[in-house]
Design a protein around this motif. Structure first.
Motif, short mmCIF file in Angstrom:
data_model
loop_
_atom_site.label_atom_id
_atom_site.label_comp_id
_atom_site.label_asym_id
_atom_site.label_seq_id
_atom_site.Cartn_x
_atom_site.Cartn_y
_atom_site.Cartn_z
N SER A 19 34.74 41.82 39.86
CA SER A 19 33.50 41.06 40.08
C SER A 19 33.55 40.27 41.39
CB SER A 19 33.20 40.14 38.90
OG SER A 19 34.19 40.20 37.94
N HIS A 20 34.76 39.80 41.78
CA HIS A 20 34.90 39.09 43.06
C HIS A 20 34.76 40.05 44.23
CE1 HIS A 20 35.77 35.19 41.47
NE2 HIS A 20 36.67 35.71 40.65
N LEU A 21 35.40 41.21 44.10
CA LEU A 21 35.35 42.24 45.14
C LEU A 21 33.93 42.59 45.54
CD1 LEU A 21 37.90 45.10 44.21
CD2 LEU A 21 37.45 44.21 46.49
N ILE A 22 33.06 42.75 44.51
CA ILE A 22 31.71 43.25 44.79
C ILE A 22 30.76 42.16 45.25
CG2 ILE A 22 31.90 45.20 43.21
CD1 ILE A 22 30.24 43.53 41.25
N LYS A 23 31.14 40.90 45.07
CA LYS A 23 30.25 39.79 45.45
C LYS A 23 29.88 39.85 46.93
CE LYS A 23 30.59 36.11 42.12
NZ LYS A 23 31.84 35.80 41.43
N ASN A 24 30.81 40.31 47.77
CA ASN A 24 30.56 40.33 49.21
C ASN A 24 29.94 41.63 49.69
OD1 ASN A 24 31.79 37.76 49.37
ND2 ASN A 24 33.79 38.76 49.30
N GLU A 25 29.65 42.52 48.76
CA GLU A 25 29.08 43.82 49.15
C GLU A 25 27.56 43.75 49.17
OE1 GLU A 25 30.61 46.87 49.83
OE2 GLU A 25 32.55 45.83 49.85
N TYR A 26 26.98 44.26 50.26
CA TYR A 26 25.53 44.28 50.35
C TYR A 26 24.97 45.40 49.47
CZ TYR A 26 20.90 44.98 52.33
OH TYR A 26 19.56 45.13 52.48
N VAL A 59 49.05 55.53 42.45
CA VAL A 59 48.42 54.76 41.37
C VAL A 59 48.12 53.36 41.87
CG1 VAL A 59 49.35 55.97 39.36
CG2 VAL A 59 50.68 54.17 40.44
N GLU A 60 47.06 52.78 41.32
CA GLU A 60 46.67 51.44 41.72
C GLU A 60 46.15 50.69 40.49
OE1 GLU A 60 43.57 49.29 44.80
OE2 GLU A 60 43.96 51.42 45.05
N THR A 61 46.52 49.41 40.38
CA THR A 61 46.03 48.59 39.28
C THR A 61 44.81 47.79 39.72
OG1 THR A 61 48.22 48.43 38.32
CG2 THR A 61 46.65 46.75 37.66
N PHE A 62 43.77 47.80 38.90
CA PHE A 62 42.57 46.98 39.15
C PHE A 62 42.48 45.94 38.05
CE2 PHE A 62 41.52 50.99 41.18
CZ PHE A 62 40.83 50.63 42.31
N HIS A 63 42.32 44.67 38.44
CA HIS A 63 42.10 43.63 37.44
C HIS A 63 40.61 43.44 37.28
CE1 HIS A 63 46.30 42.54 36.88
NE2 HIS A 63 46.43 42.92 38.13
N ILE A 64 40.14 43.48 36.05
CA ILE A 64 38.70 43.40 35.78
C ILE A 64 38.09 42.15 36.40
CG2 ILE A 64 36.99 43.11 33.92
CD1 ILE A 64 38.09 45.96 34.28
N LYS A 77 25.37 44.61 40.19
CA LYS A 77 25.70 43.23 39.81
C LYS A 77 25.98 43.13 38.32
CE LYS A 77 22.92 40.76 43.29
NZ LYS A 77 22.04 41.79 43.90
N PRO A 78 27.13 42.57 37.96
CA PRO A 78 27.45 42.40 36.54
C PRO A 78 26.36 41.63 35.78
CG PRO A 78 29.39 41.97 37.87
CD PRO A 78 28.25 42.15 38.83
#
Ligand code: A3P
Ligand code: MG
Ligand code: MG
Length: 372
Positions: free
Chosen positions: A300-307, A291-296, A311-312
């Motif tokens: 948004s920070h995680l995906i900022k660096n993804e090419y 199990v893993e917890t994701f903070h909402i 986008k929210p």
């Protein structure tokens, strides 16, 4: 950073004369600054019991019990003999939310104390808004949303598409069982009260639900919507709802930020202000092994660096522009008129108008108001 973006007149996608009858869903058009989205405030809640009966209280609230880091939750257990499945052919439309509104009229601000007017622009389900948020990235599923203007408020209720009906009626046994798995994970993870532990030996009944009702504002759209909540933090000192709520999810493999699935997870919880998701990852045997917890806020920070990632801001701006489009189109204030908004991947959003049709969904609404 959340400030109101003033776009030049004529630049809104639906004001483009070439698209005067529709609203474009092209992502590039929505890459503006993040629109104002006020912190959602819980204004109430309701429960649906094992027979799908409405109660104006929190009797179906469940309490999160943190699983072991290396659990062994067999999601297949009980599918054959301890599963009561909700009849999803039964369309409830906005009925439960309308019941909640009627029961809680006094709690809702009104422009005039005596008038039967709600001080919100839109009333809908959170799930319908989730579909709107994900639309610019959706490539498979189309949608139909029925809209009725009544006493100044716009009510939005989904209509099942032909394709969705076919999928539902022809669901394979394997698919039906996999839908059960998500609910079974919940049963391993929440308890009925703060002092007890999860009881995986019980029956899974998907009629049961606890729903939050929140008020918020997206740009200049005042929203009132309800969404099902899986459970809450059992610590009585936890922050007030919706900040204490926890969303549970299952997934076949560890998620990467780019996945469309993570966008869906983000949209569903971001809308009502649910701050965390607890994901159970299963092996091919249907056993949750981690199990893993994701903070909402961290997603948004995680995906900022993804090419080339979702986008929210595109999601929120599209939703905001769709709501503006609805306000502009659905002008006749009449409970028996439905504006049917329709969308298919790679197309614009279009609409048609229906009077006293099969699409009407506000049941004896005026009578409901008279009873107040
Ligand atoms: P998972 O989300 O773990 O797959 P929710 O997470 O929104 O509370 O929904 C609980 C479960 O209902 C889901 O668990 C899934 O099993 C099932 N479910 C909800 N929406 C679904 C959909 N559109 N298609 C298939 N299953 C769905
Ligand atoms: Mg749920
Ligand atoms: Mg869930």
């Amino acid at each position: 950073p959340n400030y109101h973006h003033q776009h030049q007149s004529g630049s809104t996608p639906w004001r483009n004369p070439l698209r005067s009858q529709g609203l474009s869903t092209r992502r590039e058009l929505y890459e503006r600054d993040f629109p104002v989205y006020k912190q959602p405030v819980e204004v109430g809640c309701f429960s649906l019991d094992s027979e799908r009966r409405f109660f104006n209280d929190s009797r179906q609230m469940r309490y999160y019990v943190e699983p072991d880091r290396n659990p062994h939750f067999d999601l297949k257990d009980g599918y054959k003999d301890r599963f009561v499945k909700r009849d999803d052919g039964e369309k409830e439309k906005l009925d439960h939310i309308l019941r909640w509104i009627v029961a809680n009229r006094s709690k809702l601000d009104s422009r005039e104390t005596t008038a039967s007017v709600l001080d919100v622009d839109f009333v809908t389900w959170r799930g319908h808004l989730t579909k709107l948020l994900t639309t610019p990235y959706e490539t498979r599923d189309s949608w139909l949303l029925a809209v009725t203007r009544f006493r100044g408020t716009l009510y939005i209720s989904e209509v099942e598409t032909e394709a969705a009906r076919r999928d539902r009626e022809n669901r394979t046994e394997r698919n039906a069982e996999m839908m059960y798995w998500g609910y079974k994970f919940e049963q391993y993870t929440f308890a009925d009260d703060i002092h007890s532990l999860p009881d995986p030996s019980g029956v899974v009944n998907t009629n049961e639900a606890f729903c939050t009702v929140v008020q918020t504002r997206l740009a200049d759209h005042r929203l009132l919507f309800s969404g099902e909540v899986d459970c809450r933090d059992k610590d009585p000192a936890a922050p007030a709802p919706p900040a204490c709520y926890v969303e549970l999810k299952t997934s076949a493999e560890i998620c990467t930020p780019k996945q469309f699935k993570l966008l869906k997870w983000w949209a569903q919880s971001f809308l009502p202000g649910v701050p965390r998701i607890v994901a159970g990852f299963r092996d091919h045997e249907g056993v949750v092994v981690s199990v893993e917890t994701f903070h909402i806020s961290k997603i948004s920070h995680l995906i900022k660096n993804e090419y080339n990632c979702w986008k929210p801001t595109v999601c929120m701006n599209f939703c905001s522009d769709f709501l503006s489009f609805v306000k502009h189109v659905a002008t006749e204030d009449n409970p028996s008129v439905v504006y049917l908004f329709s969308w298919e991947p790679h197309r614009d959003v279009t609409f048609s108008i229906h009077r006293d049709s099969q699409y009407s969904f506000l049941p004896h609404w005026e009578k409901m108001f008279e009873r107040l």
